[in-house]
Design a protein around this motif. Structure first.
Motif, PDB file in Angstrom:
ATOM      1  N   ASN A 749       0.915  -1.024  -0.096  1.00 15.45           N
ATOM      2  CA  ASN A 749       0.121  -0.223  -0.105  1.00 15.45           C
ATOM      3  C   ASN A 749       0.810   1.196   0.108  1.00 15.45           C
ATOM      4  OD1 ASN A 749      -0.115   1.425   3.183  1.00 15.45           O
ATOM      5  ND2 ASN A 749       0.110  -0.930   3.081  1.00 15.45           N
ATOM      6  N   ASP A 750       0.248   2.239  -0.495  1.00 18.78           N
ATOM      7  CA  ASP A 750       1.035   3.425  -0.629  1.00 18.78           C
ATOM      8  C   ASP A 750       1.220   4.467   0.541  1.00 18.78           C
ATOM      9  OD1 ASP A 750      -1.469   4.188  -0.583  1.00 18.78           O
ATOM     10  OD2 ASP A 750      -1.365   5.822  -2.122  1.00 18.78           O
ATOM     11  N   ARG A 751       0.738   3.752   1.868  1.00 23.70           N
ATOM     12  CA  ARG A 751       0.614   4.749   3.000  1.00 23.70           C
ATOM     13  C   ARG A 751       1.260   4.066   4.157  1.00 23.70           C
ATOM     14  NH1 ARG A 751      -1.001   9.468   0.787  1.00 23.70           N
ATOM     15  NH2 ARG A 751      -3.204   9.418   0.096  1.00 23.70           N
ATOM     16  N   ASN A 752       2.087   3.060   3.793  1.00 22.34           N
ATOM     17  CA  ASN A 752       2.825   2.165   4.596  1.00 22.34           C
ATOM     18  C   ASN A 752       1.871   1.982   5.884  1.00 22.34           C
ATOM     19  OD1 ASN A 752       5.354   2.334   3.479  1.00 22.34           O
ATOM     20  ND2 ASN A 752       5.564   4.629   4.154  1.00 22.34           N
ATOM     21  N   PHE A 753       0.910   1.631   5.591  1.00 21.79           N
ATOM     22  CA  PHE A 753       0.058   0.978   6.826  1.00 21.79           C
ATOM     23  C   PHE A 753       0.329  -0.404   7.238  1.00 21.79           C
ATOM     24  CE2 PHE A 753      -3.934   3.383   5.103  1.00 21.79           C
ATOM     25  CZ  PHE A 753      -3.644   4.656   5.597  1.00 21.79           C
ATOM     26  N   VAL A 754       0.008  -0.497   8.572  1.00 18.69           N
ATOM     27  CA  VAL A 754       0.460  -2.015   9.223  1.00 18.69           C
ATOM     28  C   VAL A 754      -0.358  -3.021   8.670  1.00 18.69           C
ATOM     29  CG1 VAL A 754       0.752  -3.314  11.356  1.00 18.69           C
ATOM     30  CG2 VAL A 754       1.242  -0.814  11.275  1.00 18.69           C
ATOM     31  N   VAL A 755       0.483  -3.926   8.252  1.00 16.06           N
ATOM     32  CA  VAL A 755      -0.288  -5.270   7.607  1.00 16.06           C
ATOM     33  C   VAL A 755       0.369  -6.370   8.425  1.00 16.06           C
ATOM     34  CG1 VAL A 755      -0.587  -6.704   5.559  1.00 16.06           C
ATOM     35  CG2 VAL A 755      -0.294  -4.092   5.119  1.00 16.06           C
ATOM     36  N   ASP A 756      -0.700  -7.426   8.616  1.00 14.33           N
ATOM     37  CA  ASP A 756      -0.273  -8.433   9.574  1.00 14.33           C
ATOM     38  C   ASP A 756       0.803  -9.312   8.847  1.00 14.33           C
ATOM     39  OD1 ASP A 756      -1.913  -9.353   7.510  1.00 14.33           O
ATOM     40  OD2 ASP A 756      -3.135 -10.694   8.723  1.00 14.33           O
ATOM     41  N   MET A 757       0.618  -9.591   7.258  1.00 14.18           N
ATOM     42  CA  MET A 757       1.946  -9.970   6.710  1.00 14.18           C
ATOM     43  C   MET A 757       1.710  -9.456   5.420  1.00 14.18           C
ATOM     44  SD  MET A 757       0.286 -13.794   6.410  1.00 14.18           S
ATOM     45  CE  MET A 757      -1.440 -14.087   5.624  1.00 14.18           C
ATOM     46  N   THR A 758       2.901  -9.524   4.794  1.00 15.36           N
ATOM     47  CA  THR A 758       2.836  -8.959   3.456  1.00 15.36           C
ATOM     48  C   THR A 758       2.987  -9.861   2.111  1.00 15.36           C
ATOM     49  OG1 THR A 758       5.531  -8.648   3.522  1.00 15.36           O
ATOM     50  CG2 THR A 758       4.113  -6.929   4.158  1.00 15.36           C
ATOM     51  N   THR A 759       3.157 -11.134   2.775  1.00 15.87           N
ATOM     52  CA  THR A 759       3.201 -12.271   1.621  1.00 15.87           C
ATOM     53  C   THR A 759       2.654 -13.615   2.111  1.00 15.87           C
ATOM     54  OG1 THR A 759       5.461 -13.220   2.298  1.00 15.87           O
ATOM     55  CG2 THR A 759       5.433 -11.456   0.539  1.00 15.87           C
ATOM     56  N   ALA A 760       1.948 -14.421   1.224  1.00 19.78           N
ATOM     57  CA  ALA A 760       1.515 -15.669   1.565  1.00 19.78           C
ATOM     58  C   ALA A 760       1.979 -16.663   0.434  1.00 19.78           C
ATOM     59  CB  ALA A 760       0.051 -15.617   1.823  1.00 19.78           C
TER      60      ALA A 760
END
Length: 982
Positions: A749-760
């Motif tokens: 995402n373009d806002r650097n929001f926190v994501v629980d994981m970035t790949t699966a």
């Protein structure tokens, strides 16, 4: 707008959903049917025409329909970007057709909900533009979605039948109160022939004339109760062959006006009235000074939505750093500048003149090299540039920029090329003031790690020096490009197309390996003004021969330039004569040949996929290899005569060619055609071919390629993110390969929001699928975020599929509705009229942070609830088994809509004669008592309704604000209707 569906409690059966066709249809009797695309194109063109005239974008008054052409003039590329904006709006509009929520289509008497939806989306648009880097793409998405619902209103409701040829100016406008919608117990239609065989059977089937109603469509979430077989009236159906429950839960027949075909549209006779009203409402939604979005978005934002950028023929200015440190970049700078000059030289889009200034160290070496109207002289001056001076890192860039700006005309663009910070940065105020006074845009091409190779002793100054370029670019509307030498040409091309009028199209692209013939022919048609040929693989003009239509060898001269650039030969031919040209390769070297031309005629294409309703819809992903698709071709500026466009040509990655037959589609602004294809190869280049008005063959080739893959990615993104709340992004990946494959799904995402994981990572079996999700936490500091989900195969860096969505971020907590229990079973077989004796009960809870403005149930639903001012709100509901579908609808003061659905099983209703019913005497008596109570209630209700109508509804009708037209004759022909409207 956010709708919460309790999927565990309610399931929609998938049925065809028809509205106005998304695009023009072919074949009789559909050819004259008007589509969403028709009313969108006409409505937008009229609105843009009024905008250009009203905001003084044009020097003289012209007809609304001619204003766009007058504004863009010779800037065909600019006009194509305007069309691109409309295509983007349309893509968002057509996707609404597939949704099952009735209020999006104004069906099922969900007119208040549709109005609330529009008000909410308009409010979102106002909030979006308060973001410093607001998303134009998201604004276009909201415009498309709003226009779908607005246009649908005139087909699905009885507005046209009530008020004939008028738009409903209050619908979808904030602060407006709508006409009353027919109550749940009011029959709105009588039975008529739904088959279409008796075309005029449904012409007078409406029973209400003073309240709004709309048809119920089988398969959508708003369903009316089952009616008795003896009833001849009921709620209006949508009607037509796609309305699966027609005549059971509704009166037979319907009131939709989507097509001119009575088998689809019972009110086909009002199709053109609905179309004209919808097109006028499109115009009003955009530009009306009282109710249009123009008053909320400002003229500047409105212009950006539609890519209305006025380009002028000022100067091309080049300010080039020629110090010794530019040794690694100067060759690429010269090459890029020469390519740009050769692209526009001798065309209608050539700048007024060219200016070249150089700067070095000391300042005394700043030089005005040339100011000329002759492109050949500029090319020669660029070739003769040499490096000198320098010694320390900062250079006198302000001195060189000032010299260039002073020599340029007003409304010009200046490109600055340097690898160093500015030594005379204190002059930037004066330089900026001069540029602004002349409306000159300054772009900086910073190469070679500019501003990053300074020693630590200058660290404090470096921040100040770096900001000088940013300040000038921002003040003049320019940009900073920190790029490598190899990127210069690409960025220059993009910037010049944005700033200067241009009309560039690709004629052909050819790959010639050493085993191919050394001769290649191409045709220049009568639309072509000049040609540029770029041959990659050789840098020696002696390796290339070009002969013209008469067979004569083309050599360097006033009309032709042959340039040698590293790894390339560049040939430009000005004032090209139509006919056949021949390129000869004189050495056995592999070539890539790219032939472009200055021409107004160019095309776009989209890939369409057939959905369950038999309509074709655009896809944004890569197509699936082996599946069937349709290619939609849109050709711009092709003169309107028969058989101009002949075929679509697909060239795969092995050089094999497919020639596709086309079906022409009516269009108000371009030549549009469809071609069907099953994609097998790994890659396809798309070209079109036809005959111009002089009998010459023309060919155009797209810069993008079709890339079929064997993986499908479906991403489900919430319609909105809620600030400081975790949201779930769900996806499904399907493997269409006969082999097991391992894929990596990524999210960014373009806002650097926190994501629980970035790949699966998923191992997916042959023809199998995998599901997954990401959780993302949005912050309240932004109003929008762009989220991208992509899939790669393990071991590859190439994206097989990617879905990108820009989403609104709301700071409001939405109201939610949840079903907590549902008891009773309607999965039974009911004899005629017996369903009313079987009851069911449910409970739900509503949580809200702001006041609720509406709480209502679907027809036949009884509601009891706690205090509506206190959250949570507990609701008890009940109903009988004559209702196959039931739901609660909640609206809060922020215009959030929440729904609770109750699944009642799958009842079967059977009609039998009374003598065969098998009812006992007690049962018959029970029914008689029920009927008596119902009749008494109806009599009381009728008296109350009369009092309410005389006291409340009728005065409101008298005060309705509408826009009157003068089309009153039912028997007017199609052409007369449209002529009167124009």
């Amino acid at each position: 707008m956010k709708t919460f569906l309790n999927a565990a409690m309610f399931f929609l059966v998938s049925h065809n959903i028809y509205g106005f066709p998304p695009y023009p249809l072919t074949g009789w009797p559909h050819v004259n049917t008007r589509s969403h695309k028709d009313m969108l194109n006409i409505g937008i063109r009229r609105a843009i025409g009024q905008f250009l005239l009203q905001y003084n974008y044009l020097e003289e008054d012209v007809h609304l329909f001619l204003a766009v052409d007058a504004f863009f003039g010779d800037d065909s590329d600019g006009k194509e970007k305007y069309y691109d904006s409309i295509q983007e709006i349309y893509s968002n509009l057509e996707k609404q057709e597939l949704l099952k929520e009735a209020y999006i289509h104004c069906n099922g008497e969900q007119i208040l909900e549709a109005h609330t939806l529009l008000v909410s989306r308009r409010q979102r648009m106002k909030e979006i533009i308060n973001e410093p880097d607001y998303s134009i793409s998201l604004l276009r998405e909201y415009v498309g979605k709003c226009l779908y619902t607005i246009q649908a209103f005139y087909s699905t409701t009885n507005w046209v039948e009530m008020d004939r040829n008028k738009t409903y100016r209050d619908f979808g406008v904030p602060g407006k109160t709508l006409l009353t919608v027919a109550a749940g117990d009011v029959d709105t239609c009588s039975d008529c022939d739904n088959s279409g065989d008796n075309k005029n059977s449904c012409k007078n089937n409406l029973l209400v004339t003073d309240v709004l109603t709309s048809g119920y469509h089988g398969g959508q979430d708003a369903v009316s109760p089952q009616r008795s077989s003896e009833d001849t009236t009921g709620k209006c159906g949508f009607g037509g062959s796609s309305d699966v429950n027609n005549g059971n839960t509704t009166a037979s027949g319907g009131i939709n006006k989507d097509r001119l075909d009575s088998t689809y549209s019972p009110h086909y006779h009002s199709h053109f009235k609905a179309y004209l009203a919808a097109e006028e409402a499109t115009f009003q939604f955009l530009i009306d000074s009282e109710i249009g979005i123009i008053k909320d978005l400002t003229g500047d934002v409105f212009a950006k939505i539609f890519n209305l950028y006025k380009k002028t023929k000022g100067s091309f200015g080049f300010a080039i750093d020629v110090t010794g440190s530019m040794g690694d970049e100067i060759e690429a700078v010269i090459k890029g500048c020469i390519e740009i000059v050769t692209t526009v030289r001798g065309t209608d889009n050539e700048p007024a003149d060219y200016v070249l200034a150089t700067f070095s160290d000391p300042e005394s070496l700043t030089t005005l090299v040339l100011r000329t109207e002759n492109g050949l002289e500029m090319i020669s001056a660029l070739r003769n540039l040499t490096l000198y001076g320098g010694g320390d890192y900062p250079e006198y860039s302000m001195s060189g920029l000032r010299k260039c700006i002073e020599e340029c005309q007003n409304h010009s663009t200046v490109f600055v090329f340097t690898d160093a910070t500015s030594k005379d940065y204190l002059e930037y105020d004066d330089v900026t003031a001069i540029a602004i006074s002349k409306n000159i845009t300054v772009d900086f091409m910073l190469t070679g790690g500019c501003c990053r190779k300074k020693r630590n002793t200058y660290r404090q100054k470096r921040q100040t020096l770096n900001s000088v370029y940013d300040l000038i670019a921002e003040a003049t509307g320019g940009n900073i490009y920190r790029i490598s030498a190899s990127q210069i040409t690409t960025f220059l091309q993009e910037v010049t197309e944005e700033r200067f009028p241009s009309a560039t199209a690709i004629i052909d692209v050819l790959f010639m390996n050493t085993s191919h013939s050394n001769n290649f022919q191409f045709v220049a048609d009568s639309y072509v003004k000049n040609i540029k040929i770029v041959i990659t693989g050789t840098s020696n003009t002696a390796d290339v021969d070009l002969t013209n239509t008469s067979g004569s060898l083309i050599e360097n001269g006033e009309a032709t330039v042959l340039s040698e650039i590293p790894d390339k030969v560049l040939i430009t031919v000005v004032e090209t004569s139509p006919g056949l040209y021949n390129i000869t390769r004189k050495s056995q070297i592999a070539w890539e040949v790219n032939i472009t031309a200055q021409t107004d005629v160019d095309f776009d294409y989209f890939i369409l996929e057939k959905y369950e309703n038999d309509y074709l819809y655009r896809i944004s992903r890569n197509p699936i290899a082996g599946d069937n698709y349709t290619i939609e071709i849109t050709v711009y500026n092709l003169l309107n005569y028969s058989n101009a466009l002949s075929e679509v040509i697909l060239t795969d990655n092995y050089g094999s060619i497919e020639y596709l037959n086309i079906t022409s589609v009516s269009s108000s602004y371009a030549t549009v055609a469809l071609a069907s294809m099953q994609f097998i190869a790994e890659e396809y280049q798309v070209s079109i071919s036809g005959i111009d008005e002089h009998g010459n063959t023309f060919r155009r080739t797209s810069s993008s390629k079709i890339r079929p893959v064997k993986l499908k990615l479906i991403v489900n993104v919430p319609s909105e993110l809620i600030a400081s709340t975790s949201s779930t992004i769900e996806y499904t990946a399907t493997n269409y390969s006969p082999n097991n494959r391992t894929f990596i799904v990524r999210i960014g995402n373009d806002r650097n929001f926190v994501v629980d994981m970035t790949t699966a990572t998923h191992l997916i079996s042959a023809y199998g699928m995998a599901n997954g999700s990401f959780n993302i936490l949005a912050t309240s500091s932004h109003k929008t975020a762009t989220i991208a989900v992509s899939v790669q195969e393990v071991g590859s860096n190439e994206n097989l599929q990617e879905e990108t969505r820009t989403i609104f971020i709301s700071s409001d907590t939405p109201t939610t509705c949840s079903v907590t229990s549902n008891t009773g079973n309607c999965s039974l077989t009911f004899e005629d009229g017996m369903c009313s004796l079987y009851n069911w009960f449910g409970h739900s809870v509503i949580n809200f942070d702001v006041s609720l403005t509406s709480l209502k149930g679907s027809i036949g639903l009884k509601i009891q609830h706690t205090n509506m001012s206190e959250s949570p709100l507990f609701v008890n509901v009940s109903g009988d088994c004559c209702t196959r579908s039931a739901y609660l609808t909640v609206i809060d003061e922020n215009n959030y809509i929440a729904k609770c659905y109750f699944d009642l099983g799958d009842p079967v209703y059977r009609t039998v004669k009374d003598s065969e019913s098998g009812l006992s005497d007690v049962g018959k008596i029970a029914i008689g008592v029920v009927v008596g109570i119902v009749v008494l209630a109806l009599l009381v209700g009728a008296n109350i309704a009369i009092i309410i109508y005389r006291g409340g509804i009728q005065p409101k009708l008298d005060k309705m604000k509408i826009n009157d037209w003068d089309i009153d004759n039912n028997d007017l022909t199609v052409s007369e209707l449209e002529a009167d409207f124009q």
